[in-house]
Design an enzyme around this catalytic site. Sequence first.
Site, PDB file in Angstrom:
ATOM      1  NE  ARG A   1      -4.859   2.736   0.144  1.00 15.78           N
ATOM      2  CZ  ARG A   1      -5.875   2.003   0.560  1.00 15.78           C
ATOM      3  NH1 ARG A   1      -7.114   2.390   0.275  1.00 15.78           N
ATOM      4  NH2 ARG A   1      -5.685   0.894   1.241  1.00 15.78           N
TER       5      ARG A   1
ATOM      6  CG  ASP B   1      -2.067   0.948   1.161  1.00 14.80           C
ATOM      7  OD1 ASP B   1      -1.940   1.978   0.484  1.00 14.80           O
ATOM      8  OD2 ASP B   1      -3.111   0.658   1.776  1.00 14.80           O
TER       9      ASP B   1
END
Length: 512
Positions: free
Chosen positions: A424, A422
Amino acid sequence: MTAGSQDPNLLPCLLQAIESLRADYRNLADKIDSHCKECSLPARALSHSSDGFYTIYSSNEAIDADKSKATDESVKKGVALPADRPALANPSLLLYNHRIVLTTYPGQVGVNPIPLIWGASEPEVRGPIVCSRIPESLKLRNAIGAHGGSYSVYRALAIAIRELEPHHKPNLHNTYPVVQIGPFPSWNDPMKIVSLDPWGAMISQIFKKHHDAGVDVRPTIAITKAHMRVSEIQYLVQQGSLKVDGTVVLGLDGDLAVVKGAVEPVWYLPGIADRFKVDETTLRRALFEDTGGMYPELVTRPDLKVFLPPIGNLSIYIFGNPDFLADPSRKLTLRVHDECNGSDVFGSDICTCRPYLIYGIEECVRTAQEGGVGLIVYFRKEGRALGEVTKYLVYNARKRAEGGDTAAAYFQRTENIAGVKDMRFQATMPDVLHWLGIQKIDKMISMSNMKYDAIVDSGIPILERVPIPEGMLPPDSQVEINAKIAAGYFSKTTVATDLEDTKGRNWEDIQH
């Protein structure tokens, strides 16, 4: 003078000589600027002749004469210009002069940035953000990068093919926001909002004098209003689950009244570095190196603290009265959603993204109808900010895996390809909430611990967390949900301890 000895008068003499040269250079630059203005030289009054030299035209007549000549030569060479191409300057004339400015340096002759004090309480003191390289703004630039985020590349393309004047400045008449956001005390803390310009929606008002003086100052936030129609919401209205009130839900067709905004990224680099616990020098070097050296001033201009990165923007959708966002006496429902084109737009059932987004909209509408306000924040972070190509490569690896697409290997498939599961990194996500003046969140529609922790750690309490209802889970999304719950995502249910038993659909099960 003996070996190793130094004349104490040598250094002052050298410094004096250097300063004299700098003064002469400044005077010369000023005279050239003054001469160009007197002659009204157009931006592209440069032509490359056959002998390899550049010609600077001193009158429009000379340019027109050369235009005719160039047109004739183009015809002789069989070069035809599209009939619908805008009549800009002569295509044979160069867009740019022969001198390429790769970068600038602090204190360089002719470089005089407009003062910019991030976090100042008054916009006049804070100063406008100027990153444009057009002649009127080039010497005044106080920021690195370009307006438009990732779309700045398309702007460059439009200029290259002569669809857009390179020195075009937007006419901002009647573009001001439909509602006023702020200012709020959070705007005055230089480390509270570091990934967007809190004053970015009011440029045409607060920095009008700069704009009128020719400085290319542009909004980085736009706020408008619209009607929204979503088929799932329309169904809920027609089934009577959501009531028509004429204010939020406008009719039986399910149309919703919304105030929506678009926010381009504007990074205050010292704040970004602090938020991610990295030193600013390392951050600048990484941004320079891993964008292919796109912005050399990241490393040559440590005095420029603001960067407009070439990444996607975020959008906000407000249901109910926008003033209620900053009113802690009103209930607020929030869904922070990261883009998933395959599900959000095209309805892919391998993940829960669209159902969760729809559920967030539904709950926002209910809260607004109960006298509160709902907010959807939509980030352009496709595929957990790994990109859609990476996401589809992961899909292939999952479906071709020996033993099937299991929840046990869900995150590992992504790490095998992207190196990380991830990207983000929610550390800057709460900035938009502080820009909106939000002080508490009554209901957060999310299972993400990263988002929850980022918001709470930024000083905004969350009173209730709401996972997606099990009845809304798409057929092939159970792998994702079980893997996330097992990894610690918020849920009110438990999953089987053996994640190998949770398997997604195989390609052989899909008929084409």
